[in-house]
Design a protein around this motif. Sequence first.
Motif, PDB file in Angstrom:
ATOM      1  N   SER A   1       0.795  -1.228   0.000  1.00 37.68           N
ATOM      2  CA  SER A   1       0.000   0.000   0.000  1.00 37.68           C
ATOM      3  C   SER A   1       0.827   1.276   0.000  1.00 37.68           C
ATOM      4  N   SER A   2       2.058   1.203   0.467  1.00 33.71           N
ATOM      5  CA  SER A   2       2.880   2.410   0.544  1.00 33.71           C
ATOM      6  C   SER A   2       3.623   2.713  -0.752  1.00 33.71           C
ATOM      7  N   LEU A   3       3.466   1.846  -1.746  1.00 31.41           N
ATOM      8  CA  LEU A   3       4.219   1.995  -2.986  1.00 31.41           C
ATOM      9  C   LEU A   3       3.365   2.610  -4.089  1.00 31.41           C
ATOM     10  N   PRO A   4       3.986   3.345  -5.004  1.00 28.46           N
ATOM     11  CA  PRO A   4       3.241   3.925  -6.137  1.00 28.46           C
ATOM     12  C   PRO A   4       3.026   2.899  -7.240  1.00 28.46           C
ATOM     13  N   LEU A   5       2.311   1.820  -6.928  1.00 31.34           N
ATOM     14  CA  LEU A   5       2.140   0.732  -7.886  1.00 31.34           C
ATOM     15  C   LEU A   5       1.095   1.089  -8.939  1.00 31.34           C
ATOM     16  N   PRO A   6       1.336   0.699 -10.190  1.00 33.73           N
ATOM     17  CA  PRO A   6       0.333   0.905 -11.230  1.00 33.73           C
ATOM     18  C   PRO A   6      -0.925   0.093 -10.938  1.00 33.73           C
ATOM     19  N   GLN A   7      -2.034   0.504 -11.512  1.00 34.06           N
ATOM     20  CA  GLN A   7      -3.299  -0.206 -11.325  1.00 34.06           C
ATOM     21  C   GLN A   7      -3.185  -1.658 -11.760  1.00 34.06           C
ATOM     22  N   GLU A   8      -2.457  -1.913 -12.842  1.00 34.11           N
ATOM     23  CA  GLU A   8      -2.333  -3.286 -13.349  1.00 34.11           C
ATOM     24  C   GLU A   8      -1.647  -4.198 -12.339  1.00 34.11           C
ATOM     25  N   THR A   9      -0.647  -3.667 -11.640  1.00 30.61           N
ATOM     26  CA  THR A   9       0.050  -4.465 -10.625  1.00 30.61           C
ATOM     27  C   THR A   9      -0.897  -4.823  -9.490  1.00 30.61           C
ATOM     28  N   LEU A  10      -1.653  -3.852  -9.017  1.00 32.31           N
ATOM     29  CA  LEU A  10      -2.599  -4.099  -7.923  1.00 32.31           C
ATOM     30  C   LEU A  10      -3.688  -5.080  -8.345  1.00 32.31           C
ATOM     31  N   GLN A  11      -4.158  -4.979  -9.587  1.00 35.93           N
ATOM     32  CA  GLN A  11      -5.167  -5.919 -10.074  1.00 35.93           C
ATOM     33  C   GLN A  11      -4.614  -7.339 -10.128  1.00 35.93           C
ATOM     34  N   CYS A  12      -3.354  -7.467 -10.523  1.00 38.69           N
ATOM     35  CA  CYS A  12      -2.729  -8.796 -10.561  1.00 38.69           C
ATOM     36  C   CYS A  12      -2.667  -9.416  -9.163  1.00 38.69           C
ATOM     37  N   ILE A  13      -2.286  -8.611  -8.183  1.00 40.40           N
ATOM     38  CA  ILE A  13      -2.188  -9.110  -6.805  1.00 40.40           C
ATOM     39  C   ILE A  13      -3.572  -9.467  -6.266  1.00 40.40           C
ATOM     40  N   LEU A  14      -4.558  -8.607  -6.524  1.00 43.00           N
ATOM     41  CA  LEU A  14      -5.887  -8.787  -5.945  1.00 43.00           C
ATOM     42  C   LEU A  14      -6.705  -9.875  -6.641  1.00 43.00           C
ATOM     43  N   PHE A  15      -6.528 -10.055  -7.946  1.00 38.54           N
ATOM     44  CA  PHE A  15      -7.426 -10.923  -8.716  1.00 38.54           C
ATOM     45  C   PHE A  15      -6.763 -12.190  -9.261  1.00 38.54           C
ATOM     46  N   HIS A  16      -5.583 -12.570  -8.749  1.00 38.28           N
ATOM     47  CA  HIS A  16      -4.880 -13.698  -9.365  1.00 38.28           C
ATOM     48  C   HIS A  16      -5.550 -15.046  -9.108  1.00 38.28           C
TER      49      HIS A  16
END
Length: 335
Positions: free
Chosen positions: A242-257
Amino acid sequence: MGNTAPAENGNNTMKKKSSGLFPVSPYMVIPSRVGGFALYLKQGEEFVLYAERGVLFTDEHRERLTKLDVKHVYIKAEDYAFYNTYLHDNLLELLDDEIIPVRERARAWNDATVSLAKDAFDKKLPATMDKRQFIRIRKLINSSLRFLAREDSLRELARFIADGSELYRHGIGVMVMTISVLSSYVKDDSDLMVAVGMGALLHDIGKLELPDHLFSRRGDSLSMDEQGLIRSHPALGVGVCSSLPLPQETLQCILFHHECNDGTGYPSGAQGDMLPSYVKVLSLCNEYDNLTRGLHGRKKLTPFEALTRIKNRRGCFDKEMLARLIAILSKAKLT
């Protein structure tokens, strides 16, 4: 570094015992680069100083090592951090150097990636990833895209990434396969590839927040509460990052894998067109690596057995992405 003989230390050639040194390929001696570590050659049972720390490497040095048919040069274990920095700083040049055999480039890539991934998944570190780790991972993946898209690279990398049950090794395996599949249809979009590569590497990082024993047992042996905890790990992973400036695609990969094409996955039950194609690729490659690595108390399957198991799950995985995965594995001679 001398032109015809190992370096001298005072009146005598420096000799070291075999303990405390580790081998690296002489191809890692990159011309026009300075090594922050000393290099040793093995002569019989002893190790002889070849290059002092801080010496500028040249084409002549690499050519001499080749002519001498040197299979390995050696570095002190205490200098590993300096070598690791050198490897990361020069990785793109190494991977693009056609003089270096693909197997040696694959070995260098694996060494660099393992050190980063192991650090990111270290439970002794703070619960959230720091920006230093994030920047280094992003740089490594960006440097790796062309290399990971090659069939011969995938074949050689398979020798290094196939074994091990650690979370970071699973993350590396999933990242390699995900980028390989994406490369078959995503062109000229390195930002997307890097973002998805980061998501693939870090997809299971939320498991660090849960007890280890949950993931060493078969799913059918877990209670409902334990299954609920396991299903929380994608959301926990987003929290860790959460503290990182991650792109939306990265967060979607983590959340929806763990989502499935037919809506039977978790945490949201999203299906079909609701899921980006790169999430479908990651979900597929995650399952493939789980099966071929033998995770979660299951027998380790061959690539053919794993693909057969995946096909039998009918609507869970996207058919087009599965066809791409099979084609890539076939071209790399991994099936």
